[in-house]
Motif scaffolding. Structure first.
Motif, PDB file in Angstrom:
ATOM      1  N   GLU A 187       0.881  -1.169   0.000  1.00  0.00           N
ATOM      2  CA  GLU A 187       0.000   0.000   0.000  1.00  0.00           C
ATOM      3  C   GLU A 187       0.917   1.217   0.000  1.00  0.00           C
ATOM      4  O   GLU A 187       1.882   1.263   0.753  1.00  0.00           O
ATOM      5  N   TRP A 188       0.601   2.189  -0.833  1.00  0.00           N
ATOM      6  CA  TRP A 188       1.485   3.345  -1.000  1.00  0.00           C
ATOM      7  C   TRP A 188       0.632   4.602  -1.103  1.00  0.00           C
ATOM      8  O   TRP A 188      -0.427   4.597  -1.726  1.00  0.00           O
ATOM      9  N   ARG A 189       1.096   5.650  -0.529  1.00  0.00           N
ATOM     10  CA  ARG A 189       0.402   6.935  -0.632  1.00  0.00           C
ATOM     11  C   ARG A 189       1.340   7.898  -1.345  1.00  0.00           C
ATOM     12  O   ARG A 189       2.501   8.044  -0.981  1.00  0.00           O
ATOM     13  N   GLU A 190       0.833   8.524  -2.377  1.00  0.00           N
ATOM     14  CA  GLU A 190       1.604   9.502  -3.145  1.00  0.00           C
ATOM     15  C   GLU A 190       0.755  10.755  -3.222  1.00  0.00           C
ATOM     16  O   GLU A 190      -0.209  10.819  -4.000  1.00  0.00           O
ATOM     17  N   PRO A 195      -2.185  12.983  -2.614  1.00  0.00           N
ATOM     18  CA  PRO A 195      -3.563  12.655  -2.240  1.00  0.00           C
ATOM     19  C   PRO A 195      -4.026  11.276  -2.720  1.00  0.00           C
ATOM     20  O   PRO A 195      -5.154  10.874  -2.459  1.00  0.00           O
ATOM     21  N   TYR A 196      -3.159  10.544  -3.417  1.00  0.00           N
ATOM     22  CA  TYR A 196      -3.568   9.294  -4.060  1.00  0.00           C
ATOM     23  C   TYR A 196      -3.095   8.063  -3.285  1.00  0.00           C
ATOM     24  O   TYR A 196      -1.961   8.007  -2.814  1.00  0.00           O
ATOM     25  N   SER A 197      -3.974   7.084  -3.209  1.00  0.00           N
ATOM     26  CA  SER A 197      -3.633   5.815  -2.563  1.00  0.00           C
ATOM     27  C   SER A 197      -3.482   4.737  -3.635  1.00  0.00           C
ATOM     28  O   SER A 197      -4.312   4.615  -4.540  1.00  0.00           O
ATOM     29  N   TRP A 215      -2.348   0.580  -4.445  1.00  0.00           N
ATOM     30  CA  TRP A 215      -2.223  -0.785  -3.916  1.00  0.00           C
ATOM     31  C   TRP A 215      -1.644  -1.654  -5.022  1.00  0.00           C
ATOM     32  O   TRP A 215      -2.114  -1.604  -6.167  1.00  0.00           O
ATOM     33  N   ARG A 229     -11.119   1.596  -1.489  1.00  0.00           N
ATOM     34  CA  ARG A 229     -10.242   2.412  -0.644  1.00  0.00           C
ATOM     35  C   ARG A 229      -9.083   3.030  -1.420  1.00  0.00           C
ATOM     36  O   ARG A 229      -8.429   3.942  -0.927  1.00  0.00           O
ATOM     37  N   PHE A 230      -8.798   2.501  -2.608  1.00  0.00           N
ATOM     38  CA  PHE A 230      -7.598   2.899  -3.337  1.00  0.00           C
ATOM     39  C   PHE A 230      -7.952   3.542  -4.672  1.00  0.00           C
ATOM     40  O   PHE A 230      -8.861   3.099  -5.368  1.00  0.00           O
ATOM     41  N   ASP A 231      -7.190   4.566  -5.030  1.00  0.00           N
ATOM     42  CA  ASP A 231      -7.372   5.197  -6.333  1.00  0.00           C
ATOM     43  C   ASP A 231      -6.876   4.298  -7.453  1.00  0.00           C
ATOM     44  O   ASP A 231      -7.420   4.325  -8.561  1.00  0.00           O
ATOM     45  N   LYS A 286     -12.061   4.837  -9.769  1.00  0.00           N
ATOM     46  CA  LYS A 286     -10.953   4.044  -9.241  1.00  0.00           C
ATOM     47  C   LYS A 286     -10.510   3.086 -10.350  1.00  0.00           C
ATOM     48  O   LYS A 286     -11.318   2.617 -11.150  1.00  0.00           O
TER      49      LYS A 286
END
Length: 159
Positions: free
Chosen positions: A81-84, A86-88, A90, A106-108, A126
């Motif tokens: 799982e990574w956050r960049e 505002p974007y999530s 997986w 939950r993920f973009d 998504k």
């Protein structure tokens, strides 16, 4: 946020160089690799580029310690799982895990590989993306994906 996505490079250095040149031409902000590098020298090409990158292990990745060391902590297993900004994001090599992550909304962006078949889906703004195989060893058609999360567009690019 422009993301270059690849998977299943399988030590094909020529195809990996084409993929990285493609990402450079699109000026991606991040490269995501969904596994099956196979050997550390493939990871060295990713590490040598200036674009940030992340990735996971695949089922054909044999020299795991070498891959981890060469990646400088950018490879995890079996998923990430990574956050960049505002974007999530997986990432997994396997489809069932990616499908569950995508279904959670939950993920973009959810990314997977393994099947060597491109698959791009969008639901509720998504994405679920399999970029196909960057190596071209199974279907003879090396591909990568480019995903623009800001404007919510993605496309498959043949190498």
């Amino acid at each position: 946020m422009l993301i270059g996505i690849l998977s299943d490079s399988h030590d094909n250095l020529t195809a990996m160089k084409k993929a990285l040149a493609t990402f450079l031409s699109y000026q991606v902000n991040l490269v995501v690799h969904a596994g099956d590098y196979v050997a550390p020298f493939t990871v060295a090409l990713l590490t040598a580029q200036n674009t940030p990158w992340i990735g996971v292990l695949g089922n054909n990745d044999g020299e795991i310690l070498g891959l981890f060391q060469k990646s400088g902590g950018r490879i995890t297993s079996p998923y990430m799982e990574w956050r960049e900004g505002p974007y999530s994001i997986w990432v997994s090599h396997d489809y069932p895990l990616a499908e569950l992550a995508f279904a959670s909304t939950r993920f973009d962006l959810c990314v997977y590989g393994h099947t060597h078949q491109p698959d791009i889906r969008e639901e509720k703004r998504k994405f679920l993306i399999n970029p196909g195989e960057s190596s071209g060893i199974v279907n003879g058609k090396p591909t990568v994906a480019i995903c623009d999360l800001k404007i919510r567009q993605t496309k498959l690019v043949e190498l």
